[in-house]
Scaffold this active site. Structure first.
Site, PDB file in Angstrom:
ATOM      1  N   SER A  25       0.829  -1.213   0.000  1.00 19.76           N
ATOM      2  CA  SER A  25       0.000   0.000   0.000  1.00 19.76           C
ATOM      3  C   SER A  25       0.863   1.263   0.000  1.00 19.76           C
ATOM      4  O   SER A  25       0.339   2.361  -0.094  1.00 19.76           O
ATOM      5  CB  SER A  25      -0.946   0.018   1.213  1.00 19.76           C
ATOM      6  OG  SER A  25      -0.220  -0.096   2.420  1.00 19.76           O
ATOM      7  N   ASN A 112      -2.446  -2.150  13.335  1.00 23.68           N
ATOM      8  CA  ASN A 112      -3.902  -2.009  13.246  1.00 23.68           C
ATOM      9  C   ASN A 112      -4.399  -0.711  13.889  1.00 23.68           C
ATOM     10  O   ASN A 112      -5.244  -0.013  13.327  1.00 23.68           O
ATOM     11  CB  ASN A 112      -4.594  -3.222  13.885  1.00 23.68           C
ATOM     12  CG  ASN A 112      -4.238  -4.508  13.170  1.00 23.68           C
ATOM     13  OD1 ASN A 112      -3.627  -4.471  12.101  1.00 23.68           O
ATOM     14  ND2 ASN A 112      -4.607  -5.635  13.747  1.00 23.68           N
ATOM     15  N   THR A 157     -39.568  26.258 -11.628  1.00 26.16           N
ATOM     16  CA  THR A 157     -39.831  24.944 -11.041  1.00 26.16           C
ATOM     17  C   THR A 157     -40.086  24.050 -12.248  1.00 26.16           C
ATOM     18  O   THR A 157     -40.554  24.529 -13.290  1.00 26.16           O
ATOM     19  CB  THR A 157     -41.061  24.928 -10.102  1.00 26.16           C
ATOM     20  OG1 THR A 157     -42.212  25.264 -10.870  1.00 26.16           O
ATOM     21  CG2 THR A 157     -40.912  25.928  -8.964  1.00 26.16           C
ATOM     22  N   HIS A 158     -39.768  22.776 -12.129  1.00 27.11           N
ATOM     23  CA  HIS A 158     -39.880  21.847 -13.280  1.00 27.11           C
ATOM     24  C   HIS A 158     -39.111  22.357 -14.496  1.00 27.11           C
ATOM     25  O   HIS A 158     -39.478  22.069 -15.631  1.00 27.11           O
ATOM     26  CB  HIS A 158     -41.352  21.604 -13.672  1.00 27.11           C
ATOM     27  CG  HIS A 158     -42.225  21.246 -12.524  1.00 27.11           C
ATOM     28  ND1 HIS A 158     -42.466  19.948 -12.145  1.00 27.11           N
ATOM     29  CD2 HIS A 158     -42.886  22.025 -11.629  1.00 27.11           C
ATOM     30  CE1 HIS A 158     -43.256  19.938 -11.079  1.00 27.11           C
ATOM     31  NE2 HIS A 158     -43.525  21.195 -10.741  1.00 27.11           N
ATOM     32  N   SER A 279     -14.242  23.920 -29.736  1.00 31.91           N
ATOM     33  CA  SER A 279     -14.430  22.632 -30.406  1.00 31.91           C
ATOM     34  C   SER A 279     -13.401  22.523 -31.523  1.00 31.91           C
ATOM     35  O   SER A 279     -13.033  23.519 -32.143  1.00 31.91           O
ATOM     36  CB  SER A 279     -15.844  22.568 -30.986  1.00 31.91           C
ATOM     37  OG  SER A 279     -15.878  21.647 -32.045  1.00 31.91           O
ATOM     38  N   LYS A 285     -18.088  27.328 -31.221  1.00 31.58           N
ATOM     39  CA  LYS A 285     -18.408  26.757 -29.912  1.00 31.58           C
ATOM     40  C   LYS A 285     -17.542  27.286 -28.776  1.00 31.58           C
ATOM     41  O   LYS A 285     -16.360  27.533 -28.940  1.00 31.58           O
ATOM     42  CB  LYS A 285     -18.241  25.235 -29.963  1.00 31.58           C
ATOM     43  CG  LYS A 285     -19.208  24.572 -30.923  1.00 31.58           C
ATOM     44  CD  LYS A 285     -20.411  24.022 -30.230  1.00 31.58           C
ATOM     45  CE  LYS A 285     -20.043  22.718 -29.569  1.00 31.58           C
ATOM     46  NZ  LYS A 285     -21.205  22.104 -28.964  1.00 31.58           N
ATOM     47  N   ASN A 287     -17.421  25.678 -25.115  1.00 31.17           N
ATOM     48  CA  ASN A 287     -18.017  24.605 -24.319  1.00 31.17           C
ATOM     49  C   ASN A 287     -17.724  24.752 -22.827  1.00 31.17           C
ATOM     50  O   ASN A 287     -16.611  25.090 -22.445  1.00 31.17           O
ATOM     51  CB  ASN A 287     -17.489  23.248 -24.795  1.00 31.17           C
ATOM     52  CG  ASN A 287     -17.922  22.927 -26.206  1.00 31.17           C
ATOM     53  OD1 ASN A 287     -18.984  23.358 -26.643  1.00 31.17           O
ATOM     54  ND2 ASN A 287     -17.092  22.197 -26.921  1.00 31.17           N
ATOM     55  N   GLU A 292     -19.019  20.693 -16.991  1.00 29.88           N
ATOM     56  CA  GLU A 292     -19.437  19.336 -17.391  1.00 29.88           C
ATOM     57  C   GLU A 292     -18.598  18.271 -16.679  1.00 29.88           C
ATOM     58  O   GLU A 292     -19.117  17.263 -16.204  1.00 29.88           O
ATOM     59  CB  GLU A 292     -19.266  19.159 -18.898  1.00 29.88           C
ATOM     60  CG  GLU A 292     -20.245  19.956 -19.728  1.00 29.88           C
ATOM     61  CD  GLU A 292     -19.850  19.901 -21.192  1.00 29.88           C
ATOM     62  OE1 GLU A 292     -20.287  18.981 -21.876  1.00 29.88           O
ATOM     63  OE2 GLU A 292     -19.076  20.774 -21.634  1.00 29.88           O
ATOM     64  N   TYR A 319      -9.834  -6.105  12.780  1.00 26.40           N
ATOM     65  CA  TYR A 319      -9.100  -5.657  11.600  1.00 26.40           C
ATOM     66  C   TYR A 319      -9.021  -6.802  10.609  1.00 26.40           C
ATOM     67  O   TYR A 319      -8.701  -7.941  10.968  1.00 26.40           O
ATOM     68  CB  TYR A 319      -7.668  -5.195  11.957  1.00 26.40           C
ATOM     69  CG  TYR A 319      -6.896  -4.779  10.705  1.00 26.40           C
ATOM     70  CD1 TYR A 319      -6.998  -3.489  10.202  1.00 26.40           C
ATOM     71  CD2 TYR A 319      -6.143  -5.706   9.986  1.00 26.40           C
ATOM     72  CE1 TYR A 319      -6.348  -3.118   9.033  1.00 26.40           C
ATOM     73  CE2 TYR A 319      -5.486  -5.345   8.815  1.00 26.40           C
ATOM     74  CZ  TYR A 319      -5.596  -4.053   8.347  1.00 26.40           C
ATOM     75  OH  TYR A 319      -4.962  -3.692   7.177  1.00 26.40           O
ATOM     76  N   LYS A 327      -8.262   3.456   1.793  1.00 30.57           N
ATOM     77  CA  LYS A 327      -7.549   4.715   1.556  1.00 30.57           C
ATOM     78  C   LYS A 327      -7.688   5.255   0.135  1.00 30.57           C
ATOM     79  O   LYS A 327      -7.882   6.445  -0.061  1.00 30.57           O
ATOM     80  CB  LYS A 327      -6.072   4.550   1.927  1.00 30.57           C
ATOM     81  CG  LYS A 327      -5.853   4.537   3.430  1.00 30.57           C
ATOM     82  CD  LYS A 327      -4.464   4.136   3.788  1.00 30.57           C
ATOM     83  CE  LYS A 327      -4.316   2.926   4.675  1.00 30.57           C
ATOM     84  NZ  LYS A 327      -5.328   1.925   4.796  1.00 30.57           N
TER      85      LYS A 327
HETATM   86  N1  ARG Z   1      -1.250  -1.257   5.163  1.00 33.19           N
HETATM   87  C1  ARG Z   1      -2.186  -1.695   6.138  1.00 33.19           C
HETATM   88  C2  ARG Z   1      -3.517  -0.980   5.930  1.00 33.19           C
HETATM   89  O1  ARG Z   1      -3.545  -0.052   5.225  1.00 33.19           O
HETATM   90  C3  ARG Z   1      -1.672  -1.426   7.499  1.00 33.19           C
HETATM   91  C4  ARG Z   1      -2.218  -2.332   8.559  1.00 33.19           C
HETATM   92  C5  ARG Z   1      -1.771  -3.690   8.317  1.00 33.19           C
HETATM   93  N2  ARG Z   1      -2.016  -4.517   9.462  1.00 33.19           N
HETATM   94  C6  ARG Z   1      -1.778  -5.817   9.405  1.00 33.19           C
HETATM   95  N3  ARG Z   1      -1.994  -6.497  10.473  1.00 33.19           N
HETATM   96  N4  ARG Z   1      -1.398  -6.413   8.304  1.00 33.19           N
HETATM   97  O2  ARG Z   1      -4.519  -1.362   6.452  1.00 33.19           O
END
Ligand code: ARG
Length: 461
Positions: A25, A112, A157-158, A279, A285, A287, A292, A319, A327
């Site tokens: 990660s 955790n 409205t509408h 465009s 145009k 735009n 959008e 966990y 994330k």
């Molecule tokens: N990279 C992990 C996460 O984002 C960190 C926690 C990992 N904990 C574990 N016991 N493997 O959740």
């Protein structure tokens, strides 16, 4: 097979290349480096206060963490995918810098509760940025509302012409939405900024830790209530992302108004060059691409919320690695929301409205029909009947290609004998708006009151 991992004591081989890539990660959670370091600093100080570490050990750790932070900010830090995540990357480098004492930092802590803390701090920091950006947008809307407080346009409205309103009233409707968004984020922040550190892996720890000290160091609102909940709770992120989704909903509505207003058939607004594109084939145009895209990105921001909610669904205690998927949706939504709020504030600041085109639109669509009905009621006719008679007047005016105010007195009297010369002042659009002086209405007094209230809201921090 790669080399042994930090957690690899019981393993004889490292993970396969693909698995390393699949499970890491650090490629995205490194954005939380400042929060990770702040959390570790507070943890080290707490360990020393509780006598788990000596003051000298804590000082070494704190200084080492500062060195790591400086390396990251200078772009010198080497992020290693084999160290999985931001936490292990920072701890490993810390240990290289300070030596064996670095290995004591994780005492009484688990990744955790560590990741839960980092993510809470990150979400809180970022949503506070959203609050500031939403405030700037409210300020931009307020400025335009003040400039155009006497400009009238058809209120719909509408999506059909309904009654005349001031442009200030229309713009202040959006200010109210974004003010609610700020207040919603402020409220969510109370729950986001709660300290989970001390929950350890899931069950608390045997060390005599002081989570409240950490909460105090980090400016948090309190500490977790239950260790199992603390490591698996992502409500705070879902709540923040719901607030984000609603911000996008509000932005998308404003985008839609701008897109419609910029259509030459309306011509209410001229798009600033910086927020429009041409465009490649049609030279005429201009735009409204920014509006959008923002409308389109709203779908993606909703998707991020639903991604997280679906990740949480049915997770057993406590966990689970699934939670690592929390994330990216937030990071993606954060980028969308921050950029969208800033772009919208910039675009609003540069919008040039056409008073002429709005006035021309007011002359069509019988926006003063309600005025005529209310006028008849004032002359003693029951509302339902007045409504019916006004409908007949509209049909007559329509057949003659005129507005109600352009029908002569004689024609109007053919609809109802109670109509007198005084009807023409009533049918005047400006008067129609001026009479709507009830609280929160489009009349000059309630609009002035709204402007004053938004100003006061912006002035308080
Ligand atoms: N990279 C992990 C996460 O984002 C960190 C926690 C990992 N904990 C574990 N016991 N493997 O959740």
């Amino acid at each position: 097979m790669a080399k042994q991992q930090t957690w690899g004591g019981r393993f004889s081989g490292g993970p396969a290349e693909l698995v390393q890539e699949y499970t890491e990660s650090v490629s995205y959670d490194r954005v939380m480096y400042a929060q990770d370091i702040a959390g570790s600093r507070a943890h080290a100080l707490m360990l020393a206060k509780q006598g788990v570490l000596t003051d000298e050990e804590a000082a070494l750790l704190v200084n080492g963490l500062e060195t790591v932070k400086a390396e990251i900010e200078r772009g010198e830090f080497v992020w290693r995918r084999d160290l999985e995540d931001v936490h292990m990357n920072i701890e490993s480098r810390l240990t290289e810098i300070v030596g064996d004492v670095g290995k004591k930092l994780h005492t009484g802590r688990s990744r955790n509760d560590q990741v839960a803390l980092d993510f809470r701090l990150f979400v809180s920091d970022r949503t506070r940025v959203w609050q500031g950006l939403a405030r700037s947008l409210v300020a931009a809307l307020l400025e335009k509302a003040e400039t155009y407080r006497d400009t009238l346009l058809p209120g719909c409205t509408h999506m059909q012409p309904a009654q005349p309103v001031s442009l200030a009233q229309h713009l202040l409707a959006y200010a109210a939405m974004f003010q609610r968004d700020v207040s919603r984020l402020q409220d969510a922040d109370k729950r986001i900024r709660v300290c989970p550190l001390g929950a350890a892996a899931l069950a608390g720890t045997t060390y005599d830790l002081d989570p409240s000290f950490i909460a105090g160091e980090l400016g948090m609102n309190g500490i977790f209530q239950n260790s199992m909940d603390a490591v698996s709770d992502r409500d705070f992120a879902a709540e923040a992302m719901f607030c984000g989704a609603l911000i996008m909903a509000h932005l998308s509505r404003l985008c839609e108004d701008i897109i419609i207003w910029a259509n030459p058939a309306f011509g209410f607004v001229l798009l600033p060059d910086g927020y429009a594109t041409g465009s490649s084939i049609m030279p005429q145009k201009k735009n409204p691409d920014v509006a959008e895209l923002m409308r389109g990105k709203t779908g993606r921001a909703y998707g991020a919320l639903f991604g997280l909610l679906t990740t949480i669904k049915g997770l057993p205690m406590t966990y689970n690695r699934d939670l690592q998927e929390d994330k990216q949706p937030f990071i993606d939504q954060d980028r969308t929301i921050s950029m969208s709020l800033e772009a919208m504030a910039g675009m609003i600041g540069e919008l040039a409205f056409s008073r002429e085109r709005m006035a021309a639109a007011l002359a069509r669509g019988f926006l003063n029909a309600t005025e005529l009905a209310d006028y008849l009621v004032g002359k003693g006719i029951p509302f339902r009947e007045a409504h019916h008679l006004t409908g007949a007047a509209v049909a007559l005016a329509e057949s003659e290609g005129k507005g109600l105010e352009e029908l002569g007195l004689e024609a109007l009297r053919s609809i109802s004998g109670v109509i007198g010369e005084d009807v023409f002042a009533v049918l005047d659009m400006k008067n129609a708006v001026a009479r709507r002086n009830t609280p929160g209405g489009t009349g000059p007094d309630p609009v002035a009151a709204q402007i004053a209230a938004v100003k006061a809201w912006l002035a308080k921090s």
